[in-house]
Design an enzyme around this catalytic site. Structure first.
Site, PDB file in Angstrom:
ATOM      1  N   CYS A   3      -2.265 -69.450  62.099  1.00 13.70           N
ATOM      2  CA  CYS A   3      -2.554 -70.715  62.793  1.00 13.70           C
ATOM      3  C   CYS A   3      -3.145 -70.372  64.159  1.00 13.70           C
ATOM      4  O   CYS A   3      -2.535 -69.632  64.938  1.00 13.70           O
ATOM      5  CB  CYS A   3      -1.270 -71.530  62.936  1.00 13.70           C
ATOM      6  SG  CYS A   3      -1.405 -72.911  64.075  1.00 13.70           S
ATOM      7  N   CYS A   6      -0.802 -71.238  66.979  1.00 14.57           N
ATOM      8  CA  CYS A   6       0.349 -70.321  67.055  1.00 14.57           C
ATOM      9  C   CYS A   6      -0.099 -68.984  67.646  1.00 14.57           C
ATOM     10  O   CYS A   6       0.641 -68.372  68.430  1.00 14.57           O
ATOM     11  CB  CYS A   6       0.975 -70.123  65.678  1.00 14.57           C
ATOM     12  SG  CYS A   6       1.937 -71.547  65.118  1.00 14.57           S
ATOM     13  N   ASP A  29      -9.944 -77.701  75.667  1.00 13.08           N
ATOM     14  CA  ASP A  29     -10.509 -77.584  74.323  1.00 13.08           C
ATOM     15  C   ASP A  29     -11.722 -76.652  74.386  1.00 13.08           C
ATOM     16  O   ASP A  29     -12.522 -76.704  75.325  1.00 13.08           O
ATOM     17  CB  ASP A  29     -10.927 -78.972  73.817  1.00 13.08           C
ATOM     18  CG  ASP A  29     -11.224 -78.978  72.323  1.00 13.08           C
ATOM     19  OD1 ASP A  29     -10.468 -79.614  71.570  1.00 13.08           O
ATOM     20  OD2 ASP A  29     -12.233 -78.364  71.910  1.00 13.08           O
ATOM     21  N   HIS A  45       5.431 -74.766  65.425  1.00 14.00           N
ATOM     22  CA  HIS A  45       4.417 -75.117  64.421  1.00 14.00           C
ATOM     23  C   HIS A  45       4.871 -76.347  63.641  1.00 14.00           C
ATOM     24  O   HIS A  45       5.773 -76.290  62.829  1.00 14.00           O
ATOM     25  CB  HIS A  45       4.154 -73.951  63.465  1.00 14.00           C
ATOM     26  CG  HIS A  45       3.041 -74.266  62.515  1.00 14.00           C
ATOM     27  ND1 HIS A  45       1.710 -74.142  62.861  1.00 14.00           N
ATOM     28  CD2 HIS A  45       3.058 -74.756  61.254  1.00 14.00           C
ATOM     29  CE1 HIS A  45       0.959 -74.519  61.849  1.00 14.00           C
ATOM     30  NE2 HIS A  45       1.755 -74.907  60.854  1.00 14.00           N
ATOM     31  N   ASN A  84      -5.703 -86.474  65.827  1.00 15.68           N
ATOM     32  CA  ASN A  84      -6.264 -86.602  64.484  1.00 15.68           C
ATOM     33  C   ASN A  84      -5.247 -86.033  63.502  1.00 15.68           C
ATOM     34  O   ASN A  84      -4.781 -84.901  63.682  1.00 15.68           O
ATOM     35  CB  ASN A  84      -7.585 -85.828  64.385  1.00 15.68           C
ATOM     36  CG  ASN A  84      -8.632 -86.364  65.347  1.00 15.68           C
ATOM     37  OD1 ASN A  84      -8.746 -87.569  65.541  1.00 15.68           O
ATOM     38  ND2 ASN A  84      -9.389 -85.467  65.969  1.00 15.68           N
ATOM     39  N   GLY A  90     -10.131 -86.153  60.709  1.00 22.66           N
ATOM     40  CA  GLY A  90     -10.814 -85.165  61.537  1.00 22.66           C
ATOM     41  C   GLY A  90      -9.934 -84.039  62.034  1.00 22.66           C
ATOM     42  O   GLY A  90     -10.347 -83.291  62.927  1.00 22.66           O
ATOM     43  N   HIS A  95      -1.923 -77.860  63.289  1.00 24.46           N
ATOM     44  CA  HIS A  95      -0.796 -77.685  64.213  1.00 24.46           C
ATOM     45  C   HIS A  95      -0.921 -78.891  65.141  1.00 24.46           C
ATOM     46  O   HIS A  95      -1.964 -79.040  65.805  1.00 24.46           O
ATOM     47  CB  HIS A  95      -0.949 -76.351  64.965  1.00 24.46           C
ATOM     48  CG  HIS A  95       0.135 -76.031  65.949  1.00 24.46           C
ATOM     49  ND1 HIS A  95       0.787 -74.817  65.971  1.00 24.46           N
ATOM     50  CD2 HIS A  95       0.654 -76.740  66.986  1.00 24.46           C
ATOM     51  CE1 HIS A  95       1.669 -74.792  66.957  1.00 24.46           C
ATOM     52  NE2 HIS A  95       1.594 -75.956  67.596  1.00 24.46           N
ATOM     53  N   HIS A  97      -1.534 -81.591  67.696  1.00 19.64           N
ATOM     54  CA  HIS A  97      -2.085 -81.491  69.048  1.00 19.64           C
ATOM     55  C   HIS A  97      -2.601 -82.845  69.484  1.00 19.64           C
ATOM     56  O   HIS A  97      -2.987 -83.670  68.662  1.00 19.64           O
ATOM     57  CB  HIS A  97      -3.209 -80.445  69.112  1.00 19.64           C
ATOM     58  CG  HIS A  97      -4.270 -80.633  68.068  1.00 19.64           C
ATOM     59  ND1 HIS A  97      -4.104 -80.240  66.761  1.00 19.64           N
ATOM     60  CD2 HIS A  97      -5.506 -81.172  68.135  1.00 19.64           C
ATOM     61  CE1 HIS A  97      -5.195 -80.519  66.067  1.00 19.64           C
ATOM     62  NE2 HIS A  97      -6.061 -81.100  66.884  1.00 19.64           N
ATOM     63  N   HIS A  99      -5.387 -84.596  72.029  1.00 25.84           N
ATOM     64  CA  HIS A  99      -6.563 -84.434  72.888  1.00 25.84           C
ATOM     65  C   HIS A  99      -6.408 -85.389  74.066  1.00 25.84           C
ATOM     66  O   HIS A  99      -6.122 -86.568  73.869  1.00 25.84           O
ATOM     67  CB  HIS A  99      -7.843 -84.840  72.146  1.00 25.84           C
ATOM     68  CG  HIS A  99      -8.146 -84.059  70.901  1.00 25.84           C
ATOM     69  ND1 HIS A  99      -9.124 -83.089  70.863  1.00 25.84           N
ATOM     70  CD2 HIS A  99      -7.637 -84.119  69.642  1.00 25.84           C
ATOM     71  CE1 HIS A  99      -9.202 -82.591  69.634  1.00 25.84           C
ATOM     72  NE2 HIS A  99      -8.311 -83.201  68.873  1.00 25.84           N
TER      73      HIS A  99
HETATM   74  P1  DGP Z   1      -8.943 -81.465  65.671  1.00 29.12           P
HETATM   75  O1  DGP Z   1     -10.331 -81.422  65.126  1.00 29.12           O
HETATM   76  O2  DGP Z   1      -8.481 -82.837  66.067  1.00 29.12           O
HETATM   77  O3  DGP Z   1      -7.959 -80.764  64.755  1.00 29.12           O
HETATM   78  O4  DGP Z   1      -8.988 -80.655  67.017  1.00 29.12           O
HETATM   79  C1  DGP Z   1      -8.935 -79.273  67.076  1.00 29.12           C
HETATM   80  C2  DGP Z   1      -9.555 -78.869  68.369  1.00 29.12           C
HETATM   81  O5  DGP Z   1      -9.168 -77.548  68.644  1.00 29.12           O
HETATM   82  C3  DGP Z   1     -11.075 -78.902  68.388  1.00 29.12           C
HETATM   83  O6  DGP Z   1     -11.513 -79.883  69.315  1.00 29.12           O
HETATM   84  C4  DGP Z   1     -11.488 -77.510  68.835  1.00 29.12           C
HETATM   85  C5  DGP Z   1     -10.201 -76.925  69.353  1.00 29.12           C
HETATM   86  N1  DGP Z   1     -10.052 -75.504  69.138  1.00 29.12           N
HETATM   87  C6  DGP Z   1     -10.160 -74.830  67.964  1.00 29.12           C
HETATM   88  N2  DGP Z   1      -9.926 -73.522  68.148  1.00 29.12           N
HETATM   89  C7  DGP Z   1      -9.656 -73.357  69.462  1.00 29.12           C
HETATM   90  C8  DGP Z   1      -9.332 -72.228  70.260  1.00 29.12           C
HETATM   91  O7  DGP Z   1      -9.226 -71.090  69.805  1.00 29.12           O
HETATM   92  N3  DGP Z   1      -9.128 -72.448  71.588  1.00 29.12           N
HETATM   93  C9  DGP Z   1      -9.221 -73.697  72.128  1.00 29.12           C
HETATM   94  N4  DGP Z   1      -9.018 -73.811  73.444  1.00 29.12           N
HETATM   95  N5  DGP Z   1      -9.506 -74.796  71.405  1.00 29.12           N
HETATM   96  C10 DGP Z   1      -9.729 -74.623  70.094  1.00 29.12           C
END
Ligand code: DGP
Length: 111
Positions: A3, A6, A29, A45, A84, A90, A95, A97, A99
């Site tokens: 993950c 994680c 992000d 997780h 999401n 989306g 995991h 989260h 935004h």
């Molecule tokens: P979602 O699509 O709602 O599952 O959002 C996942 C978000 O996670 C997406 O906007 C990009 C972000 N993301 C993915 N990998 C990484 C990473 O390694 N570091 C950071 N800071 N953000 C990440």
């Protein structure tokens, strides 16, 4: 199962973290959709909000009590909180989260 979030939690690199408690942390992000685009994640997780239960709800509660401190720290008065859940909504990282989006006028409804 690997993950991304994680792995971020396990890494010792907190240089980009802007906020942390014993149960959650916040960092930018990697693919920002607004001038301010932060992610707040539980340090446990949990795949999606559908997996929240009385057993782990304290991690989610901690996120909600952290958000006012986070937005205050980055100087956001208006912001949008998005989570999401599930592929059709989306969710790309399985995991939980949240935004935090702000720093510009945000359209409604989202696509
Ligand atoms: P979602 O699509 O709602 O599952 O959002 C996942 C978000 O996670 C997406 O906007 C990009 C972000 N993301 C993915 N990998 C990484 C990473 O390694 N570091 C950071 N800071 N953000 C990440």
């Amino acid at each position: 199962m690997s993950c991304i979030f994680c792995n971020i939690l396990k890494s010792n690199d907190k240089s980009k973290w802007i906020y942390e408690t014993d149960k959650c942390c916040c960092f930018p992000d990697i693919d920002p959709k607004a001038p301010v685009h932060l992610l707040v994640i539980p340090k446990l997780h949990i795949e999606s909000l559908s997996d929240v239960s009385s057993e782990n709800a304290d991690f989610i509660s901690d996120i909600f009590s952290s958000i006012p401190k986070i937005v205050s720290k980055v100087g956001l008065k208006s912001y949008r909180l998005v989570s999401n859940n599930g592929e059709d909504a989306g969710q790309s990282v399985m995991h939980v989260h949240f935004h935090i989006l702000g720093g510009r006028s945000l359209g409604w409804p989202p696509g």
